[in-house]
Motif scaffolding. Sequence first.
Motif, PDB file in Angstrom:
ATOM      1  N   UNK A  60       0.858  -1.190   0.000  1.00 41.20           N
ATOM      2  CA  UNK A  60       0.000   0.000   0.000  1.00 41.20           C
ATOM      3  C   UNK A  60       0.889   1.231   0.000  1.00 41.20           C
ATOM      4  N   UNK A  61       1.510   1.467  -1.127  1.00 38.25           N
ATOM      5  CA  UNK A  61       2.414   2.601  -1.244  1.00 38.25           C
ATOM      6  C   UNK A  61       1.774   3.679  -2.103  1.00 38.25           C
ATOM      7  N   UNK A  62       2.285   4.864  -1.961  1.00 45.26           N
ATOM      8  CA  UNK A  62       1.869   5.933  -2.870  1.00 45.26           C
ATOM      9  C   UNK A  62       2.545   5.685  -4.217  1.00 45.26           C
ATOM     10  N   UNK A  65       6.264   6.200  -4.227  1.00 42.30           N
ATOM     11  CA  UNK A  65       7.008   5.177  -3.489  1.00 42.30           C
ATOM     12  C   UNK A  65       7.022   3.853  -4.233  1.00 42.30           C
ATOM     13  N   UNK A  66       5.919   3.571  -4.950  1.00 44.27           N
ATOM     14  CA  UNK A  66       5.864   2.334  -5.741  1.00 44.27           C
ATOM     15  C   UNK A  66       6.942   2.347  -6.816  1.00 44.27           C
TER      16      UNK A  66
ATOM     17  N   UNK B   4      -6.476   7.852   3.078  1.00 46.25           N
ATOM     18  CA  UNK B   4      -5.220   7.151   2.820  1.00 46.25           C
ATOM     19  C   UNK B   4      -4.082   8.146   2.641  1.00 46.25           C
ATOM     20  N   UNK B   8      -0.976   8.717   5.266  1.00 46.31           N
ATOM     21  CA  UNK B   8       0.142   8.022   4.635  1.00 46.31           C
ATOM     22  C   UNK B   8       1.476   8.617   5.047  1.00 46.31           C
ATOM     23  N   UNK B  10       5.605   8.055   4.192  1.00 48.19           N
ATOM     24  CA  UNK B  10       6.494   7.386   3.249  1.00 48.19           C
ATOM     25  C   UNK B  10       7.208   6.231   3.955  1.00 48.19           C
ATOM     26  N   UNK B  11       7.583   5.242   3.159  1.00 44.74           N
ATOM     27  CA  UNK B  11       8.204   4.045   3.717  1.00 44.74           C
ATOM     28  C   UNK B  11       9.533   4.430   4.376  1.00 44.74           C
ATOM     29  N   UNK B  14      13.287   4.427   2.569  1.00 45.40           N
ATOM     30  CA  UNK B  14      13.200   4.213   1.113  1.00 45.40           C
ATOM     31  C   UNK B  14      14.112   5.189   0.354  1.00 45.40           C
ATOM     32  N   UNK B  83       3.619   1.122 -14.295  1.00 41.03           N
ATOM     33  CA  UNK B  83       2.612   1.021 -13.249  1.00 41.03           C
ATOM     34  C   UNK B  83       1.276   1.607 -13.668  1.00 41.03           C
TER      35      UNK B  83
END
Lengths: 153, 334
Positions: A60-62, A65-66, B4, B8, B10-11, B14, B83
């Motif tokens: 579930x990334x933006x 980020x994906x 969301x 949200x 960020x990871x 990353x 994507x």
Amino acid sequence: MLRLSSRNWCAPKAVAQLKGPVRQKSARSGSRGGTNQADQRILAQLYALSAHRKLPKVLKYSPEDLVKHNVIHRAWMFYKSEQRRERENALKVQYECMKEACDDLEQVSPELFKKATTRPRTVRFPREIRIPTDTPPNVPWDSSWKRSSENKK
Amino acid sequence: MSTFRRIYNSVPGIADAYGAAQAVLKKIESRNAARIQRLQQKIDALDPNDAQYEARKRQMQYHIMQSKFRDEINKPEFQELILNPHKPAPMSEYTAREIKKQHWHEKQQMLLMQRLEQLHIIPDTLPTFRPKVDVSLRFPGLRTRVLEPGTILPSSVTARPPVVNIQPFDEHDEGLYSIILVNPDIADTENDSFRTKVHWVLADVPISLTNTRVKYPIMGAPTEDEGTEVLQYIPPTPELNAGFERLCLWAFWQRKPIVGIEDLKTQFQNVTSARQLRDMCKRLQLRPLGAHVWRNRYDRTTDSVREQYGLPEGRVFTPIRISERPATKRNQFN
């Protein structure tokens, strides 16, 4: 490519079909908790067996980020393939060196070469050997056991 | 702002990993650059008088293109394209084209072949083929973005010709195209069968990777980027109780510009069977590269379309009488 829609697909059909009539029945009989115990057990079993558990978790990334994740993944795959290639090359070099040495030995002394390259005929590990386990065997020691070759005698 | 997006984060980590990844990918890039340079030197060293000069050159150019592709596919802009299939891509670039082609291949091409075979268009009009170009239709007044093959449309929508886009994915699929709209479902009561009718013919339409719109002059001579309208669009007007009419739009790649384009109109008007159509295509050296299909049936707008275009009144077909129907489970109470 990432399959983004996989999560929607994976609702187990069998469970979905089972849920409807089961709930109705229990509502009529007036029992608490929605479903009876036997049905609940089947539901739990189906849930554990369903494809839902086996699919990888959807990220579930933006979108940004994906993209980053994909780039990192590609770089990681490249890094791993490089490592693999290096290891294979090293093994190849080793093998070539061994082969060269053996060829030299064959020319210098065929007897020594034969001794160096023949494989031992004896079996080092008997087939009956017990594989390592976490728990001891049911029969700890079989005193009457003999080798198959000895049995024949 | 959606929930969301609001919650949200960020990871973690990353950004650092991305930086490290970029460093690794730089390594591939430099390696590929060296490879490309080597191949370029080889091309320069080739002898032009050699019999296999062209073939070898093409092979090496292909390898150069592949190396560049391997570089570019790692770039974030192309990953974004992977994507998001709906994102418009610069089709002049090889990498973008390959990605788009893959997306099309995975969904649209398979869907098209399924519809063509399930609606029996493939044996009824032309023999089977392998689609190479993406044909998309848009009808003026219909607000769908992409018309799915096999859609049932009202007659009022199909009263005007569709806007056709032909998207090639390879450089060798560029060139002149011709478009034929065929209807194999005209009821033929005399022979107790169905007849084929050609509704629309365009020829010599120039199509390239970036110029995908099919253009033709409404009046006067065609300009450089326009084709010729050989047979003007006849709107499909299905008959009452005669079922669906399948309108198959075939896009053909032309080997060369068509000679004797003036005589083609009557020839296409005289086509009454699939066999004649196939013979015509063979004679004109037309190679089918793309197709699309939609369906029409008699609806409340059909009569007004007939009036609008001054077409003769439609026939009315009667279904089999109830007394003549075989007694099946479904109609035993009729």
